[in-house]
Enzyme design. Structure first.
Site, short mmCIF file in Angstrom:
data_model
loop_
_atom_site.label_atom_id
_atom_site.label_comp_id
_atom_site.label_asym_id
_atom_site.label_seq_id
_atom_site.Cartn_x
_atom_site.Cartn_y
_atom_site.Cartn_z
N TYR A 49 0.80 -1.23 0.00
CA TYR A 49 0.00 0.00 0.00
C TYR A 49 0.83 1.28 0.00
O TYR A 49 0.28 2.36 0.04
CB TYR A 49 -0.93 0.02 1.22
N LYS A 107 0.70 -14.84 4.74
CA LYS A 107 0.85 -15.76 3.61
C LYS A 107 2.34 -16.10 3.50
O LYS A 107 2.96 -16.02 2.43
CB LYS A 107 0.30 -15.06 2.36
N ASP A 118 -5.32 -17.88 3.43
CA ASP A 118 -6.43 -18.56 2.73
C ASP A 118 -7.19 -19.48 3.69
O ASP A 118 -8.43 -19.53 3.68
CB ASP A 118 -5.95 -19.30 1.47
N ASP A 134 -7.05 -5.74 4.91
CA ASP A 134 -8.08 -5.04 4.13
C ASP A 134 -9.17 -6.02 3.71
O ASP A 134 -10.37 -5.79 3.91
CB ASP A 134 -7.39 -4.42 2.90
#
Ligand code: NAP
Length: 408
Positions: A153, A220, A274, A298
């Site tokens: 970001y 992740k 996930d 987010d």
């Protein structure tokens, strides 16, 4: 005790100290901002009055940002707005539209960076009677601590076909041997040790203060080892270094306590992103505080908001060291501007987070009770009325009145 308005200050140990009559700067916001502001401020003043009689009261001070600032001062974010917020330590704001092509990427991003508001805190808690796509939404009670200033970001990216993208592609080939398609756009992802640790510290402090039983590091890291994988490692490291008595890992619970966690410790666990999206749908009761990098945060916090009633009820707090900014998650919904139509609950609840930050927990509880009772009476704004059979549709201002009636 004095009934003169005063500024919020910090103690030597960095704790917020609110006088009984604090000055709180606010930005009304663009689009639906003025409608939700008008409803919310009346609800907050009524809740403070009910909680403390005349012993406490907020002195609201308007500061300008967004379209109103541009119209009056020819600046989207005038320096005096930032000065006042710095001086008063906290602020609350409505949504701001993003000026397109005006040399400023996003006013919200600018505010977060200027004040170093590195933790975006988003609670998801169910109000009984709300429509939900899941079977047991009452089991959702989670608070996401989303890193607010790093990751993808930061806006370090180069458009496909530019000399900068081309140089980045050559550099990557030189140091890794990997050949990227020459027509690639390039973005940079970075996650730092210091940025991770200050976020995880806030999440653990919150868990301890609110007697939550776990902090889950969501990442992740199996794929992005040196950014998200490092986020996981640094999170565990921070817990071990700074909270050795108060925290325990899942592995230690199995090895030392036969899988039964001791009551007085916060369990630190981690989940791959996930899998976590499944977990929050299938086993929400196993999670309470979540600490996660910017991009995952987010996505995850919007998914959680959807489980408990949607964006019209989702508040957030942007917190740094000594500064805080509270806001609804939704945007300016321009098609509803000036119609006195939308749901002011997200802003009202952002106020609830602000009062908790000040230590005025009685006000926060009243706000939750008032909104819960109004929803239970099926007196709701259009967004919920269209989903709740038999509901009475109220305007934004009427919903505010109904919450005030129900503050008892
Ligand atoms: P949005 O303003 O959040 O609106 C999208 C839809 O969400 C609305 O059309 C409406 O759905 C629903 N909604 C939003 N707020 C609601 C409320 N209080 N009550 C009931 N329903 C509500 O998103 P957007 O249209 O993508 O963004 C518009 C502008 O806001 C953009 O300029 C964007 O940059 C800005 N923005 C600002 C912030 C911020 O200041 N923090 C955050 C996000 C976006 P229905 O049409 O289905 O009724």
């Amino acid at each position: 005790m004095t009934n003169q308005p005063g500024k919020i200050t910090l103690s030597a140990s960095g704790k917020i100290q609110a006088p009984d009559y604090p000055i709180i700067p606010y930005v009304e916001g663009d689009g639906i901002g003025p409608d939700i502001w008008a409803a919310a401020v009346r609800v907050w003043d009524a809740a403070v009055g009910r909680a403390y009689g005349g012993q406490r009261k907020v002195f609201w001070q308007e500061v300008l940002a967004g379209e109103k600032a541009f119209a009056q001062k020819n600046a989207w974010l005038p320096p005096e707005t930032l000065d006042t917020i710095r001086d008063c330590r906290i602020a609350i704001k409505g949504p701001l539209s993003t000026p397109v092509g005006k040399g400023i990427r996003s006013l919200n991003v600018a505010l977060r960076h200027e004040l170093q508001l590195y933790a975006c805190i988003r609670p998801s808690r169910y109000f009984h009677g709300l429509p939900s796509p899941v079977k047991e939404p009452e089991k959702v009670d989670m608070v996401v601590f989303r890193e607010n200033m790093e990751d993808l970001y930061t806006g370090i990216e180069w458009q496909e076909g530019t000399p900068e993208a081309s140089r980045a592609i050559s550099f990557i080939k030189e140091i890794t041997g990997k050949i990227l398609p020459p027509d690639s756009g390039i973005g940079i992802k970075h996650i730092s040790r210091s940025g991770t640790k200050r976020l995880v510290r806030k999440a653990i402090e919150y868990a301890l203060e609110h007697k939550k039983d776990s902090v889950t590091l969501v990442h992740k890291g199996n794929i992005m080892k040196f950014t998200e994988g490092a986020f996981r490692l640094w999170g565990y490291e921070l817990a071990r270094e700074e909270f050795p008595e108060a925290t325990i890992t899942e592995e230690e619970v199995s090895a030392r306590y036969g899988g039964k966690p001791p009551q007085d410790k916060v369990i630190i666990k981690d989940r791959i992103a996930d899998a976590m999206f499944q977990q929050v749908l299938l086993r929400p009761e196993e999670y309470s505080v979540i600490a996660t990098p910017n991009l995952i945060g987010d996505y995850l916090s919007d998914a959680l908001a959807a489980q408990v009633g949607g964006l019209g009820l989702a508040p957030s707090a942007n917190i740094g060291d000594g500064y805080a900014l509270f806001e609804p998650i939704h945007g300016t919904a321009p098609k509803y501007s000036g119609q006195d139509k939308v749901n002011p609950s997200a802003l009202i609840l952002a106020g609830g987070m602000m009062f908790e930050h000040l230590g005025w927990k009685e006000v926060t509880e009243l706000l939750y009770k008032g909104i819960q009772k109004t929803i239970s009476q099926k007196r709701v704004t259009y967004d919920l009325a269209r989903q709740i059979p038999g509901a009475v549709e109220l305007k934004c201002s009427e919903f505010g009145n109904a919450v005030i009636e129900n503050l008892a």
